[in-house]
Enzyme design. Structure first.
Site, PDB file in Angstrom:
ATOM      1  N   MET A  47      30.054  41.879  53.042  1.00  0.00           N
ATOM      2  CA  MET A  47      30.065  43.283  52.617  1.00  0.00           C
ATOM      3  C   MET A  47      28.664  43.884  52.778  1.00  0.00           C
ATOM      4  O   MET A  47      28.357  44.923  52.178  1.00  0.00           O
ATOM      5  CB  MET A  47      30.548  43.399  51.172  1.00  0.00           C
ATOM      6  CG  MET A  47      31.988  42.905  51.022  1.00  0.00           C
ATOM      7  SD  MET A  47      32.842  43.598  49.620  1.00  0.00           S
ATOM      8  CE  MET A  47      31.818  43.001  48.287  1.00  0.00           C
ATOM      9  N   GLY A  97      21.302  34.042  51.832  1.00  0.00           N
ATOM     10  CA  GLY A  97      22.577  33.333  51.657  1.00  0.00           C
ATOM     11  C   GLY A  97      23.526  33.656  52.798  1.00  0.00           C
ATOM     12  O   GLY A  97      24.139  32.759  53.400  1.00  0.00           O
ATOM     13  N   HIS A  98      23.636  34.955  53.112  1.00  0.00           N
ATOM     14  CA  HIS A  98      24.483  35.365  54.244  1.00  0.00           C
ATOM     15  C   HIS A  98      23.948  34.776  55.547  1.00  0.00           C
ATOM     16  O   HIS A  98      24.719  34.310  56.397  1.00  0.00           O
ATOM     17  CB  HIS A  98      24.494  36.893  54.392  1.00  0.00           C
ATOM     18  CG  HIS A  98      25.076  37.645  53.234  1.00  0.00           C
ATOM     19  ND1 HIS A  98      24.313  38.422  52.394  1.00  0.00           N
ATOM     20  CD2 HIS A  98      26.350  37.751  52.787  1.00  0.00           C
ATOM     21  CE1 HIS A  98      25.086  38.987  51.483  1.00  0.00           C
ATOM     22  NE2 HIS A  98      26.327  38.583  51.689  1.00  0.00           N
ATOM     23  N   ASP A 149      31.152  32.004  46.000  1.00  0.00           N
ATOM     24  CA  ASP A 149      32.452  32.585  45.654  1.00  0.00           C
ATOM     25  C   ASP A 149      33.501  31.472  45.772  1.00  0.00           C
ATOM     26  O   ASP A 149      34.335  31.478  46.676  1.00  0.00           O
ATOM     27  CB  ASP A 149      32.753  33.762  46.580  1.00  0.00           C
ATOM     28  CG  ASP A 149      31.711  34.854  46.442  1.00  0.00           C
ATOM     29  OD1 ASP A 149      31.868  35.697  45.561  1.00  0.00           O
ATOM     30  OD2 ASP A 149      30.718  34.838  47.190  1.00  0.00           O
ATOM     31  N   GLN A 204      37.134  32.295  45.853  1.00  0.00           N
ATOM     32  CA  GLN A 204      37.467  33.025  47.080  1.00  0.00           C
ATOM     33  C   GLN A 204      37.740  32.047  48.232  1.00  0.00           C
ATOM     34  O   GLN A 204      38.663  32.246  49.024  1.00  0.00           O
ATOM     35  CB  GLN A 204      36.323  33.967  47.443  1.00  0.00           C
ATOM     36  CG  GLN A 204      36.498  34.686  48.756  1.00  0.00           C
ATOM     37  CD  GLN A 204      35.462  35.787  48.946  1.00  0.00           C
ATOM     38  OE1 GLN A 204      35.639  36.895  48.474  1.00  0.00           O
ATOM     39  NE2 GLN A 204      34.371  35.468  49.626  1.00  0.00           N
TER      40      GLN A 204
HETATM   41  P1  AMP Z   1      29.628  39.187  50.240  1.00  0.00           P
HETATM   42  O1  AMP Z   1      28.844  40.054  51.175  1.00  0.00           O
HETATM   43  O2  AMP Z   1      29.063  39.139  48.865  1.00  0.00           O
HETATM   44  O3  AMP Z   1      31.110  39.479  50.277  1.00  0.00           O
HETATM   45  O4  AMP Z   1      29.462  37.714  50.782  1.00  0.00           O
HETATM   46  C1  AMP Z   1      29.783  37.388  52.105  1.00  0.00           C
HETATM   47  C2  AMP Z   1      29.776  35.895  52.235  1.00  0.00           C
HETATM   48  O5  AMP Z   1      28.479  35.398  51.923  1.00  0.00           O
HETATM   49  C3  AMP Z   1      30.763  35.207  51.281  1.00  0.00           C
HETATM   50  O6  AMP Z   1      31.385  34.127  51.948  1.00  0.00           O
HETATM   51  C4  AMP Z   1      29.847  34.737  50.190  1.00  0.00           C
HETATM   52  O7  AMP Z   1      30.332  33.613  49.483  1.00  0.00           O
HETATM   53  C5  AMP Z   1      28.602  34.377  50.972  1.00  0.00           C
HETATM   54  N1  AMP Z   1      27.435  34.319  50.090  1.00  0.00           N
HETATM   55  C6  AMP Z   1      27.041  35.267  49.197  1.00  0.00           C
HETATM   56  N2  AMP Z   1      25.973  34.840  48.495  1.00  0.00           N
HETATM   57  C7  AMP Z   1      25.707  33.586  48.937  1.00  0.00           C
HETATM   58  C8  AMP Z   1      24.734  32.603  48.584  1.00  0.00           C
HETATM   59  N3  AMP Z   1      23.833  32.799  47.628  1.00  0.00           N
HETATM   60  N4  AMP Z   1      24.745  31.427  49.257  1.00  0.00           N
HETATM   61  C9  AMP Z   1      25.677  31.195  50.224  1.00  0.00           C
HETATM   62  N5  AMP Z   1      26.618  32.074  50.596  1.00  0.00           N
HETATM   63  C10 AMP Z   1      26.637  33.257  49.959  1.00  0.00           C
END
Ligand code: AMP
Length: 278
Positions: free
Chosen positions: A30, A36-37, A150, A153
């Site tokens: 998103m 992390g991403h 997540d 998820q």
């Molecule tokens: P989001 O943009 O929050 O929907 O996250 C997109 C993807 O990045 C999802 O698969 C999340 O689980 C992953 N994600 C978010 N934060 C982290 C993190 N700290 N470490 C690893 N993956 C992450």
């Protein structure tokens, strides 16, 4: 990096790559990207020849309108980070491109979407399934990479792929954390400096609760977390639960803990944060 906003343009490019027998990896996000991403993009590049990232703030997974409006949006910075990470393709659709009409399909993932986030954010996983299914049908990746931050998820997406009778391989990736242990999240930028400091106590709380869990069981660990959170007026607990790592069945005193995960959702100020510990 190629950037597409239209499904047809993205698919024309990917069809070409597929006809050249190139493997396609996919990282749905998103936006408001952080390391992390980027770690997901790195895994994707390692496993697949073409790395596709999507940025789409999916309205149907927000059960709280204010949360959707507050959600950080940093497209310029996201593009720079993805370029630097060696991402091949970015898909950034508008809402009408993804949902020409309002989606109505509903999903049932049994126990998986009833507990934890599913209980506290009604409709959230239905929205996640709606967007992930569409994205999977558009990108048709060989593998898709999801963060274990997540945790629930990942389980729901795995169940979705089974329901879709799809061969897409879901690859869970480890949680990336800040220096103080706080799980990286797009929402962390919404914290004030003081709230950010308070949020740093969450991973320490999870570690301390794990020790109590192993000595005294889920009941004592849950009481401990509830009491600790209550002591800080900036924090409010949605849940701390200990679950079976595969079924997400809630575990009680006396249940075996070998294959378990502890999951937390806690507000710090107005910002809702989640974390988990295997
Ligand atoms: P989001 O943009 O929050 O929907 O996250 C997109 C993807 O990045 C999802 O698969 C999340 O689980 C992953 N994600 C978010 N934060 C982290 C993190 N700290 N470490 C690893 N993956 C992450």
């Amino acid at each position: 990096m190629l950037i597409y906003t239209k499904i047809a343009d993205l698919q024309a490019f990917l069809n070409q790559k597929r006809s050249e027998e190139q493997s396609i990896g996919f990282v749905p996000t998103m936006g408001a990207l952080h390391p992390g991403h980027i770690s997901l993009i790195a895994s994707c590049r390692q496993h697949c020849q073409i790395a596709v990232c999507s940025i789409f703030v999916n309205p149907t997974q927000f059960n709280d309108k204010a949360d959707l409006e507050r959600y950080p949006r940093t497209p310029k910075n996201d593009i720079a980070l993805l370029e630097a990470a060696g991402c091949d393709v970015l898909f950034m659709p508008e809402v009408v491109e993804m949902y020409p009409s309002a989606p109505t399909e509903t999903y049932d993932f049994g126990q998986l979407d009833k507990v934890l986030e599913g209980r506290f954010r009604p409709g959230h996983f239905n929205g996640v399934a709606q967007v992930v299914k569409r994205l999977f049908e558009i990108v048709k990746p060989h593998k898709a990479f999801f963060g274990s931050k997540d945790y629930q998820q990942v389980m729901v997406v795995k169940a979705l792929v089974v329901q879709m009778r799809s061969a897409i391989e879901i690859v869970p990736c480890p949680i990336l954390r800040e220096a103080d242990g706080l799980a990286m999240s797009s929402r962390n930028v919404l914290l004030t400096a003081h709230e950010r400091q308070v949020a740093g106590s969450i991973p320490r709380l999870m570690q301390a609760a794990r020790d109590i869990l192993h000595r005294q069981g889920p009941g004592a660990a849950k009481r401990f977390v509830a009491e600790e959170v209550q002591q800080n007026p900036l924090m409010r607990l949605d849940y701390y639960e200990v679950c079976h790592a595969e079924t997400l069945q809630l575990l009680n005193d006396g249940d075996p803990l070998q294959n378990s995960v502890a999951l937390i959702a806690v507000f710090v100020g107005k910002v809702r944060l989640i974390d988990n510990l295997i």
